[in-house]
Scaffold this motif. Sequence first.
Motif, short mmCIF file in Angstrom:
data_model
loop_
_atom_site.label_atom_id
_atom_site.label_comp_id
_atom_site.label_asym_id
_atom_site.label_seq_id
_atom_site.Cartn_x
_atom_site.Cartn_y
_atom_site.Cartn_z
N VAL A 1 -6.64 0.18 -2.33
CA VAL A 1 -5.89 1.43 -2.98
C VAL A 1 -6.29 1.63 -4.22
N ALA B 1 -4.63 4.65 0.93
CA ALA B 1 -3.41 3.86 1.30
C ALA B 1 -3.32 4.10 2.59
N ALA C 1 0.93 -1.07 -0.08
CA ALA C 1 0.10 0.06 -0.04
C ALA C 1 1.08 1.06 -0.08
#
Length: 314
Positions: free
Chosen positions: A73, A92, A27
């Motif tokens: 994400v 994220a 992420a």
Amino acid sequence: MKQLKETARKIKSMEIRGAGRIARAAARELLEYSQRISGDDIDDFNKKMTFAAEMLIGTRPTAVSLPNAIRAVMRYKGGTIDEARKDIKKLAEGFITGSENAVKRIGEIGARRIRDGDTIMTHCNSSAAISIMAEAHAQGKDISVIATESRPRLQGLLTISQLDNLGIKTSLIVDSAVRYFMKEVDLVVMGADAVTVNGSIINKIVTSQLALAAHESRKNVIIAAETYKFSPRTLLGELVKIEERDSSEVLGNEKLSRLPYVRVRNPAFDVTTREFIDLICTEVGAIPPEMAYIIIREFLGWGIEELNSKQGFY
Ligand code: RI2
């Protein structure tokens, strides 16, 4: 691109490892990568993001936390690169913070199942499982831990040093001694790389033998797993792929080259069916494995319709 490749390499080689940690690293990499993409064409930006997501997803096939983090994400929206970047940052960072909080919350929930004086057996190195033991210890419960070595990568050595730093009494054993020591155990606490819709657990190789030995001795098995370890794609009937890693991890290249007729098999994970699991401890509660579908549907937000549609990133 250089940093993206480096992160992918680190995940593949297990320099960054642990199902939760690789999810957070992916992420973070997508967030940082999105900031580095040059140009002002949104289609080109989206293509580059998809390329990065695919590269990261391809690093390790079993821990479903990795594709779940990437999908979280890649749900970003934005008509311009600026908007897309802002949304990626929000998604994220939201995933990373949520993940860190989940591990902490699992500790608080799971520690309630630990009694003063308990001996806990654990396997491999799971931050979520350690969070439970650390919290029980912090609450003043006098616990001791039996930790497996976890061949071939010896993640058990990370576990014993983390527990030692916390001041928890720990014994290290070889993996094959799990049944021998089961009589000294009150309960088993382990992590998971994936949880399927039917409540099976995929975790480091030996987990299923350990759970079987615990079941035989009527000892409870608690699995510590954040909701993003549950596999939405198993709802479509897919099986979780078990990663088979390089044989050199077991014998080393040199020894193998001297044994031309020998083939070493090195599966990194195995599957434990729900009959051997007492409880899955997630950040939204301690649930029986039979409730896995509810987690996928309600907390991961993946329904069969969305999974079947071609939209979104898979
Ligand atoms: P946390 C690890 O996989 C172990 O199998 C461990 O039980 C699991 O991830 C979960 O770890 P590997 O990366 O997310 O060592 O709880 O192959 O830290």
